[in-house]
Design an enzyme around this catalytic site. Structure first.
Site, PDB file in Angstrom:
ATOM      1  CG  ASP A  52      -5.370   5.814  19.093  1.00 61.82           C
ATOM      2  OD1 ASP A  52      -5.620   6.553  18.121  1.00 61.82           O
ATOM      3  OD2 ASP A  52      -5.720   4.616  19.135  1.00 61.82           O
ATOM      4  NE  ARG A 109      -4.514  11.328  15.711  1.00 63.45           N
ATOM      5  CZ  ARG A 109      -5.054  10.452  14.867  1.00 63.45           C
ATOM      6  NH1 ARG A 109      -5.828   9.477  15.327  1.00 63.45           N
ATOM      7  NH2 ARG A 109      -4.828  10.551  13.575  1.00 63.45           N
ATOM      8  CG  ASP A 130      -0.586   0.995  -4.344  1.00 68.86           C
ATOM      9  OD1 ASP A 130      -0.682   1.530  -3.225  1.00 68.86           O
ATOM     10  OD2 ASP A 130      -1.544   0.879  -5.140  1.00 68.86           O
ATOM     11  CG  HIS A 145      -7.226   2.563  15.873  1.00 67.81           C
ATOM     12  ND1 HIS A 145      -6.778   3.702  16.492  1.00 67.81           N
ATOM     13  CD2 HIS A 145      -7.242   2.844  14.547  1.00 67.81           C
ATOM     14  CE1 HIS A 145      -6.528   4.626  15.581  1.00 67.81           C
ATOM     15  NE2 HIS A 145      -6.810   4.130  14.400  1.00 67.81           N
ATOM     16  N   GLY A 162       0.867  -1.177   0.000  1.00 71.86           N
ATOM     17  CA  GLY A 162       0.000   0.000   0.000  1.00 71.86           C
ATOM     18  C   GLY A 162       0.900   1.223   0.000  1.00 71.86           C
ATOM     19  NE  ARG A 166     -18.834  -0.219  12.784  1.00 73.21           N
ATOM     20  CZ  ARG A 166     -18.590  -0.486  14.059  1.00 73.21           C
ATOM     21  NH1 ARG A 166     -17.664   0.180  14.695  1.00 73.21           N
ATOM     22  NH2 ARG A 166     -19.256  -1.412  14.701  1.00 73.21           N
TER      23      ARG A 166
HETATM   24  N1  LIG Z   1      -3.986   2.041  12.409  1.00 73.84           N
HETATM   25  C1  LIG Z   1      -4.066   3.357  12.356  1.00 73.84           C
HETATM   26  O1  LIG Z   1      -3.939   4.028  13.356  1.00 73.84           O
HETATM   27  C2  LIG Z   1      -4.278   4.019  11.025  1.00 73.84           C
HETATM   28  C3  LIG Z   1      -3.966   5.366  10.828  1.00 73.84           C
HETATM   29  C4  LIG Z   1      -4.131   5.924   9.574  1.00 73.84           C
HETATM   30  C5  LIG Z   1      -4.633   5.159   8.533  1.00 73.84           C
HETATM   31  N2  LIG Z   1      -4.976   3.870   8.751  1.00 73.84           N
HETATM   32  C6  LIG Z   1      -5.496   3.010   7.682  1.00 73.84           C
HETATM   33  O2  LIG Z   1      -4.423   2.687   6.813  1.00 73.84           O
HETATM   34  C7  LIG Z   1      -4.941   2.397   5.519  1.00 73.84           C
HETATM   35  C8  LIG Z   1      -4.189   3.218   4.478  1.00 73.84           C
HETATM   36  O3  LIG Z   1      -4.452   4.598   4.639  1.00 73.84           O
HETATM   37  P1  LIG Z   1      -3.915   5.641   3.549  1.00 73.84           P
HETATM   38  O4  LIG Z   1      -4.259   6.993   4.052  1.00 73.84           O
HETATM   39  O5  LIG Z   1      -2.517   5.335   3.179  1.00 73.84           O
HETATM   40  O6  LIG Z   1      -4.872   5.282   2.316  1.00 73.84           O
HETATM   41  P2  LIG Z   1      -4.544   5.501   0.777  1.00 73.84           P
HETATM   42  O7  LIG Z   1      -5.848   5.351   0.066  1.00 73.84           O
HETATM   43  O8  LIG Z   1      -3.766   6.769   0.600  1.00 73.84           O
HETATM   44  O9  LIG Z   1      -3.578   4.272   0.405  1.00 73.84           O
HETATM   45  C9  LIG Z   1      -3.996   2.938   0.339  1.00 73.84           C
HETATM   46  C10 LIG Z   1      -3.245   2.288  -0.793  1.00 73.84           C
HETATM   47  O10 LIG Z   1      -3.515   0.884  -0.792  1.00 73.84           O
HETATM   48  C11 LIG Z   1      -3.493   0.464  -2.144  1.00 73.84           C
HETATM   49  N3  LIG Z   1      -4.126  -0.846  -2.294  1.00 73.84           N
HETATM   50  C12 LIG Z   1      -5.436  -1.172  -2.307  1.00 73.84           C
HETATM   51  N4  LIG Z   1      -5.604  -2.484  -2.510  1.00 73.84           N
HETATM   52  C13 LIG Z   1      -4.366  -3.027  -2.629  1.00 73.84           C
HETATM   53  C14 LIG Z   1      -3.890  -4.342  -2.844  1.00 73.84           C
HETATM   54  N5  LIG Z   1      -4.715  -5.382  -2.976  1.00 73.84           N
HETATM   55  N6  LIG Z   1      -2.558  -4.521  -2.935  1.00 73.84           N
HETATM   56  C15 LIG Z   1      -1.702  -3.476  -2.792  1.00 73.84           C
HETATM   57  N7  LIG Z   1      -2.101  -2.214  -2.585  1.00 73.84           N
HETATM   58  C16 LIG Z   1      -3.418  -1.985  -2.509  1.00 73.84           C
HETATM   59  C17 LIG Z   1      -4.228   1.574  -2.871  1.00 73.84           C
HETATM   60  O11 LIG Z   1      -3.990   1.539  -4.263  1.00 73.84           O
HETATM   61  C18 LIG Z   1      -3.669   2.807  -2.182  1.00 73.84           C
HETATM   62  O12 LIG Z   1      -2.534   3.336  -2.855  1.00 73.84           O
HETATM   63  C19 LIG Z   1      -6.446   2.694   5.598  1.00 73.84           C
HETATM   64  O13 LIG Z   1      -7.149   1.486   5.848  1.00 73.84           O
HETATM   65  C20 LIG Z   1      -6.549   3.623   6.788  1.00 73.84           C
HETATM   66  O14 LIG Z   1      -7.837   3.610   7.364  1.00 73.84           O
HETATM   67  C21 LIG Z   1      -4.791   3.290   9.969  1.00 73.84           C
END
Ligand SMILES: NC(=O)c1ccc[n+]([C@@H]2O[C@H](COP(=O)([O-])OP(=O)(O)OC[C@H]3O[C@@H](n4cnc5c(N)ncnc54)[C@H](O)[C@@H]3O)[C@@H](O)[C@H]2O)c1
Length: 308
Positions: A148, A151, A33, A175, A9, A88
């Site tokens: 968290d 923050r 990605d 979370h 990702g 959700r």
């Molecule tokens: N745990 C936490 O505290 C926390 C904090 C922030 C974000 N997140 C989560 O992290 C995730 C990513 O957030 P983001 O802001 O980077 O989102 P984003 O949309 O900017 O990036 C996600 C990426 O995943 C890629 N992707 C989708 N399916 C895929 C696959 N099968 N194989 C490879 N890549 C794939 C997409 O093309 C995209 O580039 C989200 O689920 C978000 O909710 C979690």
């Protein structure tokens, strides 16, 4: 470098995590990605920053998991954000299928890696990665509590006008809306925060911490936070590679700790070269334990939907 990290990702969180890891010279990075060109472009761009930063990290982007082979750590950020009209459970099912797709490929090429899960809903995705990978629980860790807590720490520092370096804070539980900030275990230069901030104000800070992700989503309008989340992931990577034995709040698979069986929930863990080297059990008041149980129940509801 001798250490290798795969980031699946390459969106906001993935690419920014690569940035922190390269800037701290923690490892070579492979960005993956599903969108062709995105990890390649971002990887090349970041690589070209290295001469300026005087860092020798190598960064590549790819769709080919063969290039991820023998990674020490794999960070799973692939997922889609919730869109208007999406429930959700819809989001849960979509991200579960993405997790299923990526975990198998990562594990095939890096059977000994440590998995750090970031995609939401965090605790349920960590549970998915744990079950699908077949890894021991020491090697599957969810990132949430550090963010968290960061923050919470930032808001405490703002309130008291003191250095963030002075502040330690703990946020436990799942979370989400039911997370459990623990003011009793939060200190400013060793002084309990409850002695420095009056209850009303502290309650507001706790609530702002719970809403921390939503506050940023509201500003950004599309997309969610990524600087602090990715900094939190980099702290985990550093603790593991430097075998720091650092105590950090992370989502871990509980087997009886805190009275929870067979579920990922945020708790203090000791992070070192082997991943989770210990789960630290702290005493909770009946009120805190009740909030923790409520949070665990919310995670349980999600994992029941996807049956992991
Ligand atoms: N745990 C936490 O505290 C926390 C904090 C922030 C974000 N997140 C989560 O992290 C995730 C990513 O957030 P983001 O802001 O980077 O989102 P984003 O949309 O900017 O990036 C996600 C990426 O995943 C890629 N992707 C989708 N399916 C895929 C696959 N099968 N194989 C490879 N890549 C794939 C997409 O093309 C995209 O580039 C989200 O689920 C978000 O909710 C979690």
């Amino acid at each position: 470098m001798q250490t290798k990290v795969t980031i699946v990702g390459s969106g906001n969180v993935g690419a920014t995590t690569a940035h922190w890891i390269a800037a701290k010279e923690l490892a070579d990075v492979v960005l993956v990605d599903i969108i062709e060109g995105v990890p390649q472009g971002k990887g090349l761009d970041l690589l070209q920053a290295m001469p300026v930063e005087k860092r020798d990290a190598r960064i590549v982007g790819t769709q080919d998991y063969a290039q991820t082979a023998n990674s020490d750590i794999a960070i799973l950020t692939a997922g889609v954000p919730r869109k208007p009209g999406m429930s959700r459970d819809d989001l849960l099912n979509i991200n579960y299928n993405i997790m299923k797709d990526v975990v198998g490929k990562v594990v095939q090429y890096s059977p000994n890696c440590i998995l750090i899960v970031v995609a939401n809903p965090l605790d349920a995705m960590a549970q998915t990665a744990y079950k699908l990978s077949g890894f021991p629980r020491e090697r599957v860790i969810g990132m949430a509590g550090i963010l968290d807590s960061a923050r919470f720490r930032a808001f405490i520092a703002m309130e008291l006008n003191v250095s963030v370096e002075n502040i330690n804070a703990f946020v436990l539980g799942g979370h989400g809306d039911t997370m459990v900030p623990l003011p009793r275990y939060s200190t400013v230069a060793g002084i309990p925060v409850t002695e420095l901030i009056e209850k009303d104000k502290l309650d507001k800070i706790v609530q702002r911490t719970r809403d921390g992700g939503a506050e940023i989503v509201k500003y950004l309008k599309s997309g969610s936070a990524y600087y602090a989340p990715s900094a939190a992931v980099a702290e985990m990577v550093e603790a593991i590679f430097k075998d720091k034995k650092k105590i950090l709040p992370c989502a871990a698979y509980l087997q009886g700790e805190y009275g929870v069986h067979g579920l990922f929930v945020g708790v203090p863990v000791k992070l070192g070269a082997k991943g989770i080297e210990q789960i630290i059990e702290i005493k909770l008041t009946p009120e805190e334990q009740a909030a923790f149980n409520k949070s665990a129940a919310a995670v349980k509801e999600l994992v029941t939907v996807i049956n992991v």
